[in-house]
Motif scaffolding. Structure first.
Motif, PDB file in Angstrom:
ATOM      1  N   ALA A 235      74.787   5.629 -43.059  1.00  0.00           N
ATOM      2  CA  ALA A 235      75.907   6.651 -44.031  1.00  0.00           C
ATOM      3  C   ALA A 235      75.189   7.866 -43.955  1.00  0.00           C
ATOM      4  O   ALA A 235      74.086   7.935 -44.065  1.00  0.00           O
ATOM      5  CB  ALA A 235      76.396   5.751 -44.923  1.00  0.00           C
ATOM      6  N   ARG A 236      76.129   8.909 -44.787  1.00  0.00           N
ATOM      7  CA  ARG A 236      75.670  10.228 -45.038  1.00  0.00           C
ATOM      8  C   ARG A 236      74.951   9.987 -46.424  1.00  0.00           C
ATOM      9  O   ARG A 236      75.104   8.807 -47.102  1.00  0.00           O
ATOM     10  CB  ARG A 236      76.847  11.045 -45.138  1.00  0.00           C
ATOM     11  CG  ARG A 236      77.533  11.766 -43.893  1.00  0.00           C
ATOM     12  CD  ARG A 236      78.758  12.064 -43.741  1.00  0.00           C
ATOM     13  NE  ARG A 236      79.323  12.705 -45.389  1.00  0.00           N
ATOM     14  CZ  ARG A 236      80.493  12.867 -45.226  1.00  0.00           C
ATOM     15  NH1 ARG A 236      81.171  13.117 -44.102  1.00  0.00           N
ATOM     16  NH2 ARG A 236      80.811  13.337 -46.355  1.00  0.00           N
ATOM     17  N   ASP A 238      75.739  10.828 -49.410  1.00  0.00           N
ATOM     18  CA  ASP A 238      76.842  10.317 -50.418  1.00  0.00           C
ATOM     19  C   ASP A 238      77.366   8.880 -50.161  1.00  0.00           C
ATOM     20  O   ASP A 238      78.274   8.552 -50.973  1.00  0.00           O
ATOM     21  CB  ASP A 238      77.971  11.690 -50.524  1.00  0.00           C
ATOM     22  CG  ASP A 238      78.951  11.812 -49.001  1.00  0.00           C
ATOM     23  OD1 ASP A 238      78.288  10.937 -48.310  1.00  0.00           O
ATOM     24  OD2 ASP A 238      79.704  12.503 -49.055  1.00  0.00           O
ATOM     25  N   GLU A 240      79.267   8.292 -47.542  1.00  0.00           N
ATOM     26  CA  GLU A 240      80.384   8.134 -46.695  1.00  0.00           C
ATOM     27  C   GLU A 240      80.069   8.023 -45.144  1.00  0.00           C
ATOM     28  O   GLU A 240      78.652   8.023 -44.772  1.00  0.00           O
ATOM     29  CB  GLU A 240      81.010   9.633 -46.636  1.00  0.00           C
ATOM     30  CG  GLU A 240      81.781   9.856 -48.228  1.00  0.00           C
ATOM     31  CD  GLU A 240      82.855   8.978 -48.357  1.00  0.00           C
ATOM     32  OE1 GLU A 240      83.945   8.506 -47.423  1.00  0.00           O
ATOM     33  OE2 GLU A 240      82.863   8.308 -49.365  1.00  0.00           O
TER      34      GLU A 240
END
Length: 344
Positions: A235-236, A238, A240
């Motif tokens: 994931a990123r 953050d 997301e």
């Protein structure tokens, strides 16, 4: 009209093709993946409505569809695009026949032949190893581990991007494919179930893949104050999801740095399959590892990679026939000698 009444068909003299196609598409929405539905809608708006949308549904004839196909191919439209458009129109009109709004399907015999699929480019084991080493030496990021998992398991792009820590069982050296991620028109991210029942299955993990997942686990646990693993594996910062287009762009960038053959994300799956086949893994085992619903799918996709196996099979067949022929000749000779000895 009398014939339609006799057949039980209700031909609406006001319903136009365009409106019917949109009604059909909306009825199909629950059964289609969001990305598939968006592709159908784009095809209707780009091709079918401009060509046939203003016609009455009951007035649509094979000659109209055949003329459109001929015009599109003459204008150098891709044969695959034209095939998909007319095949979708045929499916929609089949619905009209099933619901007694048409007596016959005017597109039934108008779908052009499906073009032969291009042979996919697959990396050799040396090329795949060079790519993974290049990532480790020059990047050492989450994509380094993501590419390791894709090549080490043959998972699909959407399955890797949707992988949750709750489905990774490091102690058992297995993970479970439960979700898949799609980006509708490279925009809105959608998380859903895999397309087929056979795709939802357990995957065994090699030591290399285990090491990649352990690195990701250590990074994410260090980033969380409570040291918990939660959410997506890749994931990123953050939390997301990663965008598939960005991952593809990175793959192509890093591939170009090594001057390797240009491939797409799904070709990493094909490369994993070709490496297994080259290593002599039986095709039935490869099919199980890739989670294909039928062995025939694996044969269709990778049968061309079995040249050496076919050669060995023919040699083994010839050898078996030679041995059998020698045994038959030996028995025949023995029988003749026995008869001559008895006569003497």
């Amino acid at each position: 009209m009398l014939d339609a009444e006799y057949r039980g068909v209700y031909e609406d003299r006001t319903l136009r093709v365009g409106l019917f196609l949109y009604e059909w598409l909306e009825a199909k929405r629950p059964a289609l993946a969001p990305n598939t539905w968006a592709g159908y809608r784009a095809c209707i708006e780009r091709d079918l409505v401009p060509a046939f949308g203003g016609m009455l549904l009951v007035d649509l004839r094979p000659k109209h569809i055949d003329a459109w196909v001929k015009t599109q191919l003459a204008a150098d439209r891709g044969p695959t695009t034209v095939h998909h458009a007319v095949a979708m129109l045929r499916n929609a009109l089949n619905h009209a026949v099933r619901t007694w709004r048409l007596r016959y399907n005017p597109a039934k015999h108008s779908v052009p032949a499906k073009p032969r699929a291009a042979v996919r480019v697959c990396w050799t084991p040396d090329q795949a190893a060079a790519f993974l080493r290049h990532n480790t030496e020059h990047y050492t990021d989450r994509l380094t581990d993501l590419f390791e998992v894709m090549l080490g398991t043959g998972m699909r792009r959407g399955e890797v991007l949707a992988l949750h820590w709750s489905d990774v069982h490091l102690m058992d050296r297995q993970l479970y494919v439960r979700w898949t991620l799609t980006a509708v028109n490279n925009g809105k991210i959608h998380l859903g179930e895999p397309k087929t029942e056979s795709s939802r299955a357990w995957i065994s993990l090699s030591p290399r893949v285990m090491a990649a997942l352990h690195r990701q686990a250590d990074l994410q646990m260090a980033a969380h104050p409570d040291g918990r693993l939660d959410g997506l594996v890749f994931a990123r910062p953050d939390g997301e999801p990663l965008r598939p287009q960005w991952v593809l762009d990175q793959l192509r960038k890093r591939t170009a740095e090594l001057d390797l053959p240009k491939i797409g994300l799904h070709d990493l799956r094909h490369s994993a399959a070709s490496i297994m086949i080259a290593a002599g893994i039986p095709l039935a085992v490869v099919s199980k590892a890739l989670r294909h619903s039928h062995l025939a799918i694996t044969v269709d996709l990778y049968g061309h990679l079995l040249k050496d196996s076919a050669d060995e099979a023919v040699k083994a067949l010839a050898s078996a026939l030679d041995r059998a022929d020698a045994e038959v000749a030996g028995r025949a000779g023995s029988s003749i000698g026995h008869r001559f000895g008895k006569a003497a």
